[in-house]
Design a protein around this motif. Structure first.
Motif, PDB file in Angstrom:
ATOM      1  N   LEU A 122     -39.965  15.975 -69.569  1.00 47.01           N
ATOM      2  CA  LEU A 122     -40.933  14.899 -69.729  1.00 47.01           C
ATOM      3  C   LEU A 122     -42.169  15.449 -70.428  1.00 47.01           C
ATOM      4  CD1 LEU A 122     -41.831  11.969 -68.981  1.00 47.01           C
ATOM      5  CD2 LEU A 122     -42.759  12.916 -66.870  1.00 47.01           C
ATOM      6  N   ASP A 123     -42.614  14.727 -71.475  1.00 44.84           N
ATOM      7  CA  ASP A 123     -43.819  15.144 -72.208  1.00 44.84           C
ATOM      8  C   ASP A 123     -43.751  16.592 -72.675  1.00 44.84           C
ATOM      9  OD1 ASP A 123     -44.932  12.634 -71.855  1.00 44.84           O
ATOM     10  OD2 ASP A 123     -45.969  13.194 -70.019  1.00 44.84           O
ATOM     11  N   GLY A 124     -42.579  17.005 -73.151  1.00 49.46           N
ATOM     12  CA  GLY A 124     -42.448  18.331 -73.727  1.00 49.46           C
ATOM     13  C   GLY A 124     -42.403  19.475 -72.735  1.00 49.46           C
ATOM     14  N   ARG A 125     -42.206  19.172 -71.462  1.00 51.36           N
ATOM     15  CA  ARG A 125     -42.147  20.203 -70.428  1.00 51.36           C
ATOM     16  C   ARG A 125     -41.004  19.887 -69.450  1.00 51.36           C
ATOM     17  NH1 ARG A 125     -45.168  22.117 -73.502  1.00 51.36           N
ATOM     18  NH2 ARG A 125     -47.200  23.123 -73.193  1.00 51.36           N
ATOM     19  N   VAL A 126     -40.518  20.935 -68.782  1.00 50.32           N
ATOM     20  CA  VAL A 126     -39.534  20.748 -67.723  1.00 50.32           C
ATOM     21  C   VAL A 126     -40.267  20.243 -66.486  1.00 50.32           C
ATOM     22  CG1 VAL A 126     -37.851  21.857 -66.208  1.00 50.32           C
ATOM     23  CG2 VAL A 126     -38.006  22.532 -68.617  1.00 50.32           C
ATOM     24  N   GLN A 127     -39.906  19.043 -66.034  1.00 41.29           N
ATOM     25  CA  GLN A 127     -40.595  18.415 -64.912  1.00 41.29           C
ATOM     26  C   GLN A 127     -39.907  18.721 -63.578  1.00 41.29           C
ATOM     27  OE1 GLN A 127     -43.440  16.415 -65.421  1.00 41.29           O
ATOM     28  NE2 GLN A 127     -43.685  16.603 -63.220  1.00 41.29           N
ATOM     29  N   ALA A 128     -38.578  18.833 -63.605  1.00 40.25           N
ATOM     30  CA  ALA A 128     -37.832  19.089 -62.368  1.00 40.25           C
ATOM     31  C   ALA A 128     -36.590  19.912 -62.677  1.00 40.25           C
ATOM     32  CB  ALA A 128     -37.445  17.778 -61.688  1.00 40.25           C
ATOM     33  N   ILE A 129     -36.273  20.822 -61.763  1.00 38.74           N
ATOM     34  CA  ILE A 129     -35.055  21.629 -61.845  1.00 38.74           C
ATOM     35  C   ILE A 129     -34.277  21.366 -60.563  1.00 38.74           C
ATOM     36  CG2 ILE A 129     -34.113  23.957 -62.038  1.00 38.74           C
ATOM     37  CD1 ILE A 129     -36.851  24.786 -63.235  1.00 38.74           C
ATOM     38  N   ARG A 130     -33.070  20.875 -60.711  1.00 42.96           N
ATOM     39  CA  ARG A 130     -32.244  20.554 -59.547  1.00 42.96           C
ATOM     40  C   ARG A 130     -30.963  21.380 -59.602  1.00 42.96           C
ATOM     41  NH1 ARG A 130     -33.987  15.364 -61.295  1.00 42.96           N
ATOM     42  NH2 ARG A 130     -35.503  14.437 -59.852  1.00 42.96           N
ATOM     43  N   ALA A 131     -30.655  22.031 -58.499  1.00 38.29           N
ATOM     44  CA  ALA A 131     -29.458  22.871 -58.425  1.00 38.29           C
ATOM     45  C   ALA A 131     -28.526  22.326 -57.349  1.00 38.29           C
ATOM     46  CB  ALA A 131     -29.834  24.308 -58.108  1.00 38.29           C
ATOM     47  N   VAL A 132     -27.294  22.059 -57.727  1.00 38.68           N
ATOM     48  CA  VAL A 132     -26.267  21.642 -56.769  1.00 38.68           C
ATOM     49  C   VAL A 132     -25.452  22.874 -56.415  1.00 38.68           C
ATOM     50  CG1 VAL A 132     -24.294  20.153 -56.322  1.00 38.68           C
ATOM     51  CG2 VAL A 132     -26.186  19.323 -57.739  1.00 38.68           C
ATOM     52  N   LEU A 133     -25.593  23.335 -55.156  1.00 36.81           N
ATOM     53  CA  LEU A 133     -24.935  24.553 -54.698  1.00 36.81           C
ATOM     54  C   LEU A 133     -23.842  24.290 -53.666  1.00 36.81           C
ATOM     55  CD1 LEU A 133     -28.403  25.068 -54.545  1.00 36.81           C
ATOM     56  CD2 LEU A 133     -27.469  27.348 -54.891  1.00 36.81           C
ATOM     57  N   ASN A 134     -23.865  23.132 -53.042  1.00 42.36           N
ATOM     58  CA  ASN A 134     -22.888  22.806 -52.004  1.00 42.36           C
ATOM     59  C   ASN A 134     -21.472  22.900 -52.584  1.00 42.36           C
ATOM     60  OD1 ASN A 134     -21.230  21.634 -50.058  1.00 42.36           O
ATOM     61  ND2 ASN A 134     -22.713  20.053 -49.531  1.00 42.36           N
ATOM     62  N   PRO A 135     -20.641  23.804 -52.066  1.00 46.63           N
ATOM     63  CA  PRO A 135     -19.297  23.969 -52.636  1.00 46.63           C
ATOM     64  C   PRO A 135     -18.447  22.704 -52.561  1.00 46.63           C
ATOM     65  CG  PRO A 135     -19.504  25.138 -50.535  1.00 46.63           C
ATOM     66  CD  PRO A 135     -20.890  24.723 -50.933  1.00 46.63           C
ATOM     67  N   ASP A 136     -18.743  21.833 -51.595  1.00 47.06           N
ATOM     68  CA  ASP A 136     -17.984  20.589 -51.480  1.00 47.06           C
ATOM     69  C   ASP A 136     -18.225  19.661 -52.667  1.00 47.06           C
ATOM     70  OD1 ASP A 136     -17.146  21.537 -49.045  1.00 47.06           O
ATOM     71  OD2 ASP A 136     -18.567  20.335 -47.877  1.00 47.06           O
ATOM     72  N   LYS A 137     -19.287  19.899 -53.414  1.00 45.60           N
ATOM     73  CA  LYS A 137     -19.634  19.029 -54.536  1.00 45.60           C
ATOM     74  C   LYS A 137     -19.274  19.639 -55.889  1.00 45.60           C
ATOM     75  CE  LYS A 137     -23.488  16.665 -52.273  1.00 45.60           C
ATOM     76  NZ  LYS A 137     -24.879  16.191 -52.422  1.00 45.60           N
ATOM     77  N   LEU A 138     -18.600  20.789 -55.869  1.00 45.86           N
ATOM     78  CA  LEU A 138     -18.342  21.503 -57.120  1.00 45.86           C
ATOM     79  C   LEU A 138     -16.865  21.624 -57.461  1.00 45.86           C
ATOM     80  CD1 LEU A 138     -20.894  24.428 -56.565  1.00 45.86           C
ATOM     81  CD2 LEU A 138     -21.221  22.383 -57.987  1.00 45.86           C
ATOM     82  N   GLY A 139     -15.979  21.252 -56.561  1.00 41.01           N
ATOM     83  CA  GLY A 139     -14.550  21.476 -56.761  1.00 41.01           C
ATOM     84  C   GLY A 139     -13.987  20.816 -58.005  1.00 41.01           C
TER      85      GLY A 139
END
Length: 307
Positions: A267-284
């Motif tokens: 947003l506006d030329g900058r990273v506003q949020a960094i979200r990491a999904v680490l739960n193995p149940d959500k990566l299969g």
């Protein structure tokens, strides 16, 4: 085409509807499969197969969402949607709506809506269904559906940033971000982050993760620069990818197994949020999943000075 071929032609649309309502790849796939079973068992053929199947998968997704909300209230830590690398449904006439609606930020806004508001908004605003079709899908009158969409739109617009970056700008900034990340360049990272940037992880209590959200360009840049370059010590690789139609990356262990997925909001030329999904149940659905705890302990041992 026979019935199977006709259904398969509409499968991408059905999955895309269900995923936006549920925020879960696995649950969306199950909803599509249940839709096929109901269609296959129907005694009469609908006048419009697209309308019938879309209504069916929507009703199934609404029921699943209602039960899933109880589980999400008991979820350990922040809850994020399951990462999606490729949306199977394409419609050039609605490409902007489709891309925007599948972003992590938009899906989290959709979480604030009631199941009926969410379904009505997705069908009408994202996929362009008529109010008569929306009414059939959610089991309400057209007038009631108009009100559902108005309320949903109001909530969505209130939560959206006013000036989101264009795709090319997002990609260019993301390229600089991941270059600085690999090099551990604190100054370079800090220049790319918004002053109030936040970094949040969804581990579901099943993986090592941030104890809480990390907020502020200084804190986030220092943490990123301290942690991510060290991943090379244990042969963890960062694979930049588009995740939920936004810049992101998939992190893999030395055997190519998925450890987590990361997305950036720009947003506006900058990273506003960094979200990491680490739960193995959500990566299969992204491939074989690695052992994040084993990688964590190996990284700690690798960082210790020799005796």
């Amino acid at each position: 085409m026979n019935e199977v071929e006709e259904f398969e032609e509409l499968r991408p649309l059905l999955f895309s509807i269900a995923y936006r309502i549920l925020g879960s790849v696995g649950e969306a796939e199950d909803a599509v499969q249940e839709t096929w079973l109901r269609f296959d068992g129907a005694k009469t053929r609908p006048a419009s197969l697209k309308a019938y199947l879309s209504a069916t998968v929507t009703r199934i997704a609404i029921d699943v969402l209602r039960s899933a909300r109880v589980r999400r209230e008991e979820y350990v830590g922040p809850w994020f949607p399951e990462p999606l690398l490729t949306d199977p449904y394409e419609d050039p006439a609605r490409s902007v709506e489709l891309a925007d609606s599948v972003s992590m930020a938009a899906l989290l806004l959709l979480e604030r809506l009631s199941p009926l508001e969410r379904a009505a908004f997705v069908l009408r605003e994202v996929f362009g269904f008529g109010f008569d079709e929306v009414a059939t899908a959610v089991g309400r009158s057209e007038a009631a559906c108009r009100q559902l969409v108005v309320r949903a739109r109001r909530h969505m617009e209130a939560g959206r940033p006013r000036f989101e970056a264009a795709r090319q700008e997002r990609e260019e900034l993301a390229s600089r971000f991941f270059d600085a990340l690999r090099e551990g360049d604190v100054t370079g990272l800090r220049e790319l982050l918004a002053a109030d940037v936040s970094m949040v992880g969804d581990g579901g209590g099943k993986t090592p993760q941030f104890a809480r959200a990390v907020v502020g360009a200084r804190n986030v840049s220092r943490l990123l620069a301290a942690v991510f370059p060290r991943l090379a010590l244990v042969e963890v690789t960062c694979e930049p990818r588009e995740v939920n139609s936004r810049p992101g990356a998939i992190f893999r262990d030395r055997d190519g197994r998925v450890l987590h997925a990361l997305t950036l909001d720009v947003l506006d030329g900058r990273v506003q949020a960094i979200r990491a999904v680490l739960n193995p149940d959500k990566l299969g659905h992204l491939g074989p999943v690695g052992d994040a705890w084993a990688t964590h302990y190996e990284l700690r041992r690798a960082g210790r000075p020799p005796v």
